[in-house]
Design a protein around this motif. Sequence first.
Motif, short mmCIF file in Angstrom:
data_model
loop_
_atom_site.label_atom_id
_atom_site.label_comp_id
_atom_site.label_asym_id
_atom_site.label_seq_id
_atom_site.Cartn_x
_atom_site.Cartn_y
_atom_site.Cartn_z
N ILE A 1 0.86 -1.19 0.00
CA ILE A 1 0.00 0.00 0.00
C ILE A 1 0.89 1.23 0.00
CG2 ILE A 1 -0.21 0.12 2.52
CD1 ILE A 1 -3.10 1.07 2.08
N GLU A 2 0.46 2.23 -0.74
CA GLU A 2 1.13 3.53 -0.75
C GLU A 2 0.04 4.56 -0.96
OE1 GLU A 2 5.36 5.14 -2.42
OE2 GLU A 2 4.07 4.11 -3.83
N GLU B 1 1.69 9.78 4.07
CA GLU B 1 1.49 8.53 3.33
C GLU B 1 1.46 7.31 4.24
OE1 GLU B 1 3.08 8.56 -1.16
OE2 GLU B 1 4.68 8.67 0.35
N LEU B 2 0.48 6.46 3.99
CA LEU B 2 0.48 5.12 4.56
C LEU B 2 1.29 4.22 3.62
CD1 LEU B 2 -3.25 4.69 5.60
CD2 LEU B 2 -1.29 4.59 7.15
N VAL B 3 2.32 3.56 4.15
CA VAL B 3 3.23 2.79 3.30
C VAL B 3 3.47 1.41 3.91
CG1 VAL B 3 5.54 2.65 2.29
CG2 VAL B 3 4.38 4.87 2.46
N HIS B 4 3.31 0.40 3.08
CA HIS B 4 3.71 -0.97 3.44
C HIS B 4 4.18 -1.61 2.14
CE1 HIS B 4 3.67 -5.08 5.01
NE2 HIS B 4 2.90 -5.42 3.99
N ASP B 5 5.44 -2.02 2.10
CA ASP B 5 6.02 -2.63 0.90
C ASP B 5 6.17 -4.13 1.13
OD1 ASP B 5 6.24 -0.15 -0.24
OD2 ASP B 5 8.32 0.15 0.35
N ALA B 6 5.69 -4.92 0.19
CA ALA B 6 5.76 -6.37 0.32
C ALA B 6 6.17 -6.99 -1.00
CB ALA B 6 4.41 -6.93 0.76
N SER B 7 7.00 -8.02 -0.94
CA SER B 7 7.37 -8.73 -2.15
C SER B 7 6.22 -9.64 -2.56
CB SER B 7 8.63 -9.57 -1.94
OG SER B 7 8.35 -10.68 -1.11
N TYR B 8 6.08 -9.85 -3.86
CA TYR B 8 5.02 -10.73 -4.36
C TYR B 8 5.21 -12.15 -3.85
CZ TYR B 8 8.41 -12.65 -7.66
OH TYR B 8 9.50 -13.27 -8.22
N THR C 1 3.72 1.80 7.96
CA THR C 1 4.10 3.08 8.58
C THR C 1 3.21 4.20 8.06
OG1 THR C 1 5.73 3.58 6.86
CG2 THR C 1 6.52 2.43 8.81
N LEU C 2 3.11 5.25 8.84
CA LEU C 2 2.57 6.53 8.39
C LEU C 2 3.74 7.48 8.30
CD1 LEU C 2 0.16 8.35 7.65
CD2 LEU C 2 -0.02 8.95 10.09
N LYS C 3 4.04 7.92 7.08
CA LYS C 3 5.20 8.79 6.86
C LYS C 3 4.75 10.23 6.71
CE LYS C 3 8.17 5.35 4.60
NZ LYS C 3 9.28 5.45 5.56
N GLU C 4 5.65 11.13 7.13
CA GLU C 4 5.36 12.53 6.94
C GLU C 4 5.35 12.87 5.46
OE1 GLU C 4 8.37 14.89 8.75
OE2 GLU C 4 9.97 14.15 7.48
N ALA C 5 4.76 14.00 5.12
CA ALA C 5 4.63 14.39 3.73
C ALA C 5 5.99 14.65 3.11
CB ALA C 5 3.76 15.64 3.62
N LEU C 6 6.09 14.41 1.82
CA LEU C 6 7.30 14.76 1.08
C LEU C 6 7.46 16.28 1.05
CD1 LEU C 6 7.15 12.35 -1.99
CD2 LEU C 6 9.02 12.47 -0.35
N PRO C 7 8.69 16.77 1.00
CA PRO C 7 8.90 18.22 0.85
C PRO C 7 8.25 18.71 -0.44
CG PRO C 7 10.95 17.11 1.43
CD PRO C 7 9.95 16.04 1.11
N PRO C 8 7.79 19.93 -0.50
CA PRO C 8 7.19 20.48 -1.72
C PRO C 8 8.12 20.32 -2.91
CG PRO C 8 6.86 21.99 0.11
CD PRO C 8 7.80 20.91 0.60
N GLY C 9 7.61 19.80 -3.99
CA GLY C 9 8.39 19.61 -5.21
C GLY C 9 9.22 18.34 -5.25
#
Length: 1007
Positions: A864-865, A873-880, A889-897
């Motif tokens: 999920i992203e 962003e809610l992020v969870h990375d999983a291999s197939y 995790t809940l990550k803070e927002a990316l910097p503008p741009g």
Amino acid sequence: MPILKNRWWYTFASIWFLLAASLPAAEQAGPIPEISQSAAARLKKLPSQKGICVVLGLPAEKQGSILIELIRNSEFQIFFQSDSATDVTQVRHLAEKNGFLGNRIFAEHGPIQSLALASNLADVILVEKTADQQVSQTELLRVLRPQAIAYRADSELKKPVPSGNDDWNHPYHRPDNNPQSTDQNARAPYRTQFLADPKFSPMPEVSVAAGGKVFKAFGHIAHKENQNAILNTLMCINAFNGTILWKRPLPEGFMIHRNTMIGTDDALYMADNESCKIIDSETGEIRDEIKIGKELADGPVWKWMGMQDGVLYALIGNEEVKVDTQKSARRGLGHWPWGMWKGHDYSDPKQAFGFGRTFVAINLADQNILWNYQEKDYIDSRGVCMKNNRLFYYCPDKFLGCLNTKTGKQLWKNSDEKLLASIGSNQKAQHYVTGYATTTYLKCSDDYLFFAGPQRLHLVSASAADGYMLWEKEHGNLQLVLRNDGIYAAGPKETGMKLDYATGKKLASLPTRRACTRATGSVDSIFFRTRGGTVRLETASDTAQHIAPMRPPCQDGVIVSNGLLYWGPWMCGCELSLYGHICLGPEKNSAAATQNIPPRRTVYTNQLDAVESLADHSAAWPAYRGDQHQSSTTQIPVPKQTHPAWSTQVTKSALLTAPVIAGNMIFLADRSGVIYAYDREGKLLWKQYTGGAIFYPPTVSKDRLYAGSADGRVYAFAAKTGQPLWSFRVAPEQRWIPVYGKLISTWPVAGGVVVHDDTLYAAAGIAHFDGTHLVALDPITGELKQENNTSGVLSPTVNSGISLQGSLFIDEGELRFLAGGVYEIARYDLQTLKCLNTPRTEVQSQFRTAFYPYYPEYGKYLSIEHTLADRRELVHDASYEGSVFTNLTLKEALPPGAPQEKKEVARWLSMRARRTGESFKRKNIWEDQQQRRFTSFIVSPEVLLTAGHPDEQPEAPFLTAIDIEQGTDLWSHALPAQAVKGGTAINVDGSIIVSLENGQLLCFQAD
């Protein structure tokens, strides 16, 4: 004796007689029908009670129940075809009721003048009297595999072995060690013949093929957990449909990667550290054993053997270093450590693998030894080959010798210093670049001997007449295929080349061979590994083509036999999208004649516009993962507390799809091809059948339900009542093949369907070389609006393109799905269906996939992203493959741009970040510390609903609601089984529906 009313029943009674007669008295069920001796004798001609049985039509007596009786008293899979919709429905109903639909019984509605199976598949065909006049002898012979029988009303028909078929009866085709087939029928272009188990292989692996069977010996090292089951196993496989006929254990401690395996029409000769076992190819039982006495050899171990003109030749010698069986606890699909095993260094010839001093020749008719010959120095069996009554052998650093195979007398012995210096000492191998230390390195033609392989520094040519050196090349790690027009030497980087026999002059360059896999040849091609997939060098044009989904197996390469080509299984992952034992055959005459194929569109009612409306027009969760974008999001609040409301057992015999919800009705399907509709209380409202497995859930739009089936069709139903509306065949023709234990179309609609802006989209296919087919249909009438049948060959230069390896979705105004190894995501214009991917002309792949329909134990884990309204962003990375994942995790927002990080979609999404680090380090607002992996998500405004299990605890599945702001669990329910992929849905009232891998459907409601 009673008179049987037709020959079909007569045949069935004969089968039952044979099966019942083979059971102990206590296991016999009911009286055995009285039948004539001639009937029993006729059925005894069947080589096995396993494989594919085709039944055409039904008898008046017992009707479809005949098929159930046949299934219960044999190990056949049954393919039934009839032009009677009533008969087909009856068979499907009875098969489902008894748990056989979609796994043992497959029913196709269509005229039997055109059988829907691919050619050369059926082990037996039973034609009922009423159907006998409708099917031609030509069509029966097309579908039968060689040596199989069709029983008609008044005759029987046996298919002969086609002229031009060749066997691959030694590990390197013949005892000359030249892996070049003479099969005249295995010619390009190809179509898939079958995809079969085993999906994964321990290491090493050795294969031969003869008598319509493929024999595979699997070795002692498992590098992943999925390989443990067949460690030290010998397997016999039907060469035409992939059915595993029998298995037997191999002795532990004996290193099998050598030339001690030979297939014949009726037996497999399999030698080990005690004897040569003669194994009956039909039963797997040891018929006889050949042992060599102590008076002739240093020991009982068989080092090498070859067979020619009724004589078995063997090198026998000392006990060897015993290898240890190594099981694995590592999960995932592939990529394995190149650790060494005991004996790999060949430090002591007395104990090294395959070293011996005594040759023997054995007359197979009476097992008498014709002659024996012994050297004082140790012979390396990797340097032994035989052709034209001459047996060539090499004693490392000492000499090259030759024996007359008729007399056992030495013809010559050459210790020339120049020759020995050029051949050189054994180099270290057992590395993913070099290959295997155990690989054979001596080959012969009529006039020449060639030294090349992982252990060799140089390619050396010597005369077969006297052993004197002729020429050498700098690079020795070459995989040779000897053809009439030259020596094809596949090598790493720039070393691959085509050479002149007499001079060693370079005639042409070859594409790069990647790493360890050996090269093999068919009548029109050379096959070897590239970076991801297979290079097929077309010898007539010297052009390189790409077979992208699979690569040649490490030790075997591509085996060519029975008019077919065989890949796999593999012990590694690499850039693959298909795993297992894979067989391709010539496209020519691979399916029924096109003039007999029924129309693509079938309409079941003249009231297509007048469909009963759903009572409630809300569409809470009308498509897979919520919508056409697979966003897994909803504006419906997930309840803060819930309780189990009801459960129902939908099926016990097939894997369910995820559920969808529209109009307060719940819809789902399963892999037997059944579609179900339930009300909000869990009561079954209706069900309907399709011809094949349904891998992804139906889609609901405007009171209609749409499903893609593995029979190659899209089906439309009235969602309220289940009334069939229309079906459309996306597949270019009817051609069913075995795919991992099921019979499905070569072009299944395996990625589901998408409805967008009054258009229905569907795609059909498995592998690019068969073709990938897309359609845009009118969802009301089923009429064709647009189609694309060309993206399977997106790059004509290398003949590769898009493979259907994922579910369909809409993104950025395009139709998309996972595309296999060359193109990560397939992209199509929604109006024209033009493929938007830029063609690639390199013979290589970059991406890995394991398509969930064919590997449900792997492709089920979701990532999920999800970007929230405030750009966090809610992020969870999983291999197939389920081997690696990151914590949710809940990550803070990316910097503008700041650009969004590019991630691989099919494998572990943050593989690149693992290696290089993220471009922008972002703070984790919270991180789930419970080490959980997930098969389903629903993102609501405040709550994230998840289904999954704790890492390494698949037996503890859960349904859990997580507070998005805090990262804490609001509530959690233990589930009786894991949720299927994307297996959660939410209704307008907040009730949650979950479909499970055990066939249950559950509902949870707010407290």
